[in-house]
Design a protein around this motif. Structure first.
Motif, short mmCIF file in Angstrom:
data_model
loop_
_atom_site.label_atom_id
_atom_site.label_comp_id
_atom_site.label_asym_id
_atom_site.label_seq_id
_atom_site.Cartn_x
_atom_site.Cartn_y
_atom_site.Cartn_z
N GLN A 88 0.81 -1.22 0.00
CA GLN A 88 0.00 0.00 0.00
C GLN A 88 0.85 1.27 0.00
N CYS A 89 2.03 1.18 0.58
CA CYS A 89 2.88 2.35 0.74
C CYS A 89 4.31 2.04 0.29
N ILE A 90 4.90 2.96 -0.42
CA ILE A 90 6.31 2.83 -0.78
C ILE A 90 7.07 4.02 -0.20
N VAL A 91 8.16 3.73 0.47
CA VAL A 91 9.05 4.77 0.99
C VAL A 91 10.29 4.74 0.10
N ARG A 92 10.53 5.83 -0.63
CA ARG A 92 11.63 5.83 -1.58
C ARG A 92 12.42 7.13 -1.45
N PRO A 103 -0.91 3.51 -3.44
CA PRO A 103 -1.80 4.52 -2.87
C PRO A 103 -1.05 5.60 -2.08
N TYR A 104 0.05 5.21 -1.41
CA TYR A 104 0.81 6.15 -0.60
C TYR A 104 2.28 6.07 -0.99
N GLU A 105 2.83 7.22 -1.32
CA GLU A 105 4.24 7.30 -1.71
C GLU A 105 4.91 8.35 -0.82
N HIS A 128 0.66 0.19 10.82
CA HIS A 128 -0.51 0.46 11.66
C HIS A 128 -1.22 1.73 11.21
N GLN A 129 -0.47 2.71 10.75
CA GLN A 129 -1.09 3.95 10.27
C GLN A 129 -2.00 3.69 9.07
N LEU A 130 -1.70 2.67 8.29
CA LEU A 130 -2.53 2.34 7.13
C LEU A 130 -3.94 1.94 7.54
N GLN A 131 -4.11 1.45 8.76
CA GLN A 131 -5.44 1.03 9.21
C GLN A 131 -6.03 1.98 10.25
N LEU A 132 -5.29 3.03 10.59
CA LEU A 132 -5.73 3.98 11.61
C LEU A 132 -6.39 5.18 10.94
#
Length: 272
Positions: A88-92, A103-105, A128-132
């Motif tokens: 769901q999230c990529i940190v680059r 969805p989240y970059e 956890h932030q993805l579900q908060l």
């Protein structure tokens, strides 16, 4: 000008401990890699014997090189891989190709700050932030490091975000990363939890620090948290959960969820 670079091969569990110890020496660049750490200092500042003593205690492999100049952007490109959280999230980093399919970059210039997503603690908080629910919420990131958690809060819809850190370098790095991610509205300041007002509580507080600091400050977090608010803690091992829960109970904080990754843990607590 000549530099000494150390390419340290170590487990993820030892990496944070080594950063803490080696930061006491005059190294001017730290970077987490897939295999461990890449660090550097000017040759004139190189303290071989005490540094090797630290490495020997942790029983890690290290390759030492003398170079005339280090292009750290080039080193990051060779050693810094994007981190993917739950698809769901990529940190680059800025030198990686954009990934609009996520969805989240989150774009991070890592430098010397902690919080690139590679470490199990940062990964678990981001997960956890993805579900908060952050939408319209007021969020505090304590010990913000690179600012990655505050950036995720912004991308998840938080409208009032404060980030603090006691390290000037982290403040500089967070400011740069907030700009890269369109988070210029985040209130960023140098200092600890004591610099945050108690009379304007938060819906969500994120604290990825270490066990001793968390034990010492958990009461201050509770004072700054709204009733029914969520406190997310990380930076400690699974065997530390009992101690943290015992302290949290003194301040009306109850267990919501916990996760574990490579012995590192995350706790989500609610204020009742």
């Amino acid at each position: 000008m000549s530099f000494i670079t150390l390419n340290i091969t170590c487990s993820e569990e030892k990496r944070e401990l080594l950063i803490a110890e080696l930061s006491l020496f005059p190294f001017d660049a730290f970077e987490e890699t897939e295999t461990g750490l890449l660090i550097s200092c000017e040759e004139a500042d190189w303290e071989e014997e005490p540094v090797f003593a630290v490495l020997a205690r942790y029983e890690v492999e290290c390759r030492v090189e003398r170079v005339e100049k280090v292009n750290w952007n080039e080193e990051w490109e060779k050693n810094y891989d994007p981190v993917i959280v739950e698809d769901q999230c990529i940190v680059r980093a800025t030198f990686h190709e954009p990934r609009p399919d996520f969805p989240y970059e989150i774009i991070i210039t890592p430098k010397m700050s902690f919080g690139t997503g590679h470490h199990a603690t940062t990964y678990q908080v981001l997960k956890h932030q993805l579900q908060l629910d952050h939408k319209g919420k007021k969020v505090l990131d304590v010990g913000c490091g690179t600012g990655a958690l505050a950036i995720m809060a912004h991308k998840r819809g938080a409208t009032d975000i404060t980030a603090v850190d006691i390290d000037e370098w982290c403040i500089e790095n967070s400011e740069e990363n907030f700009s890269l991610n369109g988070c210029d509205h985040v209130k960023l300041s140098l200092g600890g939890i004591e610099t945050v007002q108690e009379n304007d509580p938060f819906d969500i507080i994120l604290a990825n620090i270490n066990k001793n600091v968390l034990l010492d400050q958990i009461g201050a977090y509770s004072e700054r948290l709204k009733n029914k608010g969520t406190l997310v803690l990380s930076g400690f091992y699974t065997e530390d959960i009992a101690d943290l829960m015992a302290e949290a109970g003194k301040f009306g904080l109850v267990h919501q969820e916990q996760t574990e990754r490579n012995r590192w843990a995350m706790l989500a607590l609610k204020k009742e």
